[in-house]
Design a protein around this motif. Structure first.
Motif, PDB file in Angstrom:
ATOM      1  N   GLU A 167       0.832  -1.197   0.000  1.00  0.00           N
ATOM      2  CA  GLU A 167       0.000   0.000   0.000  1.00  0.00           C
ATOM      3  C   GLU A 167       0.870   1.251   0.000  1.00  0.00           C
ATOM      4  N   GLU A 170       2.182   2.098  -3.385  1.00  0.00           N
ATOM      5  CA  GLU A 170       1.190   2.244  -4.445  1.00  0.00           C
ATOM      6  C   GLU A 170       1.408   3.560  -5.196  1.00  0.00           C
ATOM      7  N   ARG A 172       0.301   6.687  -7.561  1.00  0.00           N
ATOM      8  CA  ARG A 172      -0.930   7.453  -7.692  1.00  0.00           C
ATOM      9  C   ARG A 172      -0.784   8.447  -8.835  1.00  0.00           C
ATOM     10  N   SER A 196     -10.098   2.632 -10.977  1.00  0.00           N
ATOM     11  CA  SER A 196     -10.501   3.538  -9.893  1.00  0.00           C
ATOM     12  C   SER A 196      -9.381   3.724  -8.884  1.00  0.00           C
ATOM     13  N   SER A 197      -8.679   2.634  -8.574  1.00  0.00           N
ATOM     14  CA  SER A 197      -7.622   2.695  -7.576  1.00  0.00           C
ATOM     15  C   SER A 197      -6.430   3.496  -8.084  1.00  0.00           C
ATOM     16  N   GLY A 198      -5.921   4.398  -7.234  1.00  0.00           N
ATOM     17  CA  GLY A 198      -4.718   5.152  -7.561  1.00  0.00           C
ATOM     18  C   GLY A 198      -4.923   6.299  -8.516  1.00  0.00           C
TER      19      GLY A 198
END
Length: 333
Positions: A167, A170, A172, A196-198
């Protein structure tokens, strides 16, 4: 909240300086030509509202910003289709080259300015994900024949630490665009792709970014900086929001280096692209502007100097497709 306060403070300071400069210019002009008030009034009005170019037209700076917004508001729904049609799909290779040169690693934070429909950010997230999968496969191959001790350790080691590390690393991407319609199209693409993530979407002006200082590892702007009214301010903002050691990358149409290719490119640009705009997007004028704006943008060496003047170092550029497009890159020390 802090970013909003800082942004408001910068605007107040900038407006104050503009007011001071405007009042000073009025006093100077009035004292120098008291016998010709009409001429003085015209001069002071011009100083207060500077002119710039909108394609080949000369317009006020305020009018350019408004008209550029309307251009992209108009073309947003057909933007990606027109990119494929105008470049015969080659724009995809140019954007892939940007990511190849960037070579982002897990944990990188990207700011994609004028990134409306999300092309660069989607590529960025896919690239990082592929890097992570490659590392995972390499690790799996190395552990194909583990010892009994390693097997025992893998069962007894808690997984929370691994999850926290994943995490923390991760990557972004933040897509920042001044045009809400372009962001709307980008969000729709993200939903259709299941991304959707990041990824986050922010309405913001390249000349006054709504972010704190030293926030991003990489700043990208692809085919957007030529539409900015004050390129120098946009470059200064890029430097401000980059972390020390962060990288600026700009993909933009530039000056073709081969004379024969330049003639063919001009003929195609002015005779075909507005026609494609009319047929596909129902908008001749917007694509006429886009063609003209390319010709008004500085050449490779001039833009390189502008980037250096903004405070970036190790500035280089790569010509793509004979200089039709140039990829400029620099670092914040």
């Amino acid at each position: 909240m802090a970013a909003s306060i800082r942004l408001l403070s910068r605007r107040i300071v900038r407006d104050a300086f503009r007011t001071i400069n405007s009042s000073v210019s009025v006093r100077i002009v009035s004292s120098s030509c008291p016998s010709n008030l009409s001429a003085c009034r015209c001069f002071s009005d011009g100083a207060a509202d500077k002119s710039t170019h909108f394609g080949f037209e000369t317009v006020s700076e305020g009018e350019k910003a408004e008209r550029v917004y309307k251009v992209f508001e108009s073309v947003a729904q057909k933007y990606d289709v027109m990119n494929d049609a105008m470049s015969l799909g080659v724009h995809r290779l140019w954007k892939d080259m940007l990511l190849h040169v960037m070579n982002p690693q897990p944990g990188i934070r990207l700011l994609d300015v004028a990134g409306g429909t999300g092309d660069i950010s989607f590529r960025f997230l896919n690239y990082v994900r592929s890097q992570q999968e490659r590392v995972a496969r390499r690790t799996a191959r190395a552990n194909q024949t583990p010892s009994w001790q390693e097997i025992s350790t893998s069962y007894t080691t808690p997984t929370e630490g691994i999850e926290m590390e994943t995490e923390a690393r991760e990557s972004r991407a933040v897509v920042c665009d001044i045009n809400k319609e372009m962001l709307k199209v980008g969000k729709q693409k993200a939903e259709s792709m299941g991304v959707s993530s990041g990824l986050s979407w922010v309405v913001g002006d390249a000349e006054e970014l709504p972010f704190d200082d030293d926030q991003f590892d990489v700043y990208t702007i692809a085919f957007g900086i030529r539409n900015v009214t004050h390129i120098d301010l946009a470059l200064q903002e890029a430097v401000r929001v980059l972390k020390p050691g962060g990288r600026f990358m700009c993909l933009e149409f530039s000056k073709v280096t081969n004379p024969l290719l330049a003639r063919l490119y001009d003929a195609y640009s002015f005779q075909m692209i507005p026609v494609l705009g009319e047929v596909i997007a129902g908008d001749w004028k917007s694509y006429q502007y886009l063609v003209e704006s390319i010709r008004k943008f500085p050449d490779q060496e001039t833009f390189k100097q502008m980037i250096e003047d903004a405070g970036l170092f190790s500035v280089r550029y790569h010509n793509l497709t004979g200089g039709v497009v140039a990829l400029h890159s620099g670092f914040k020390l």
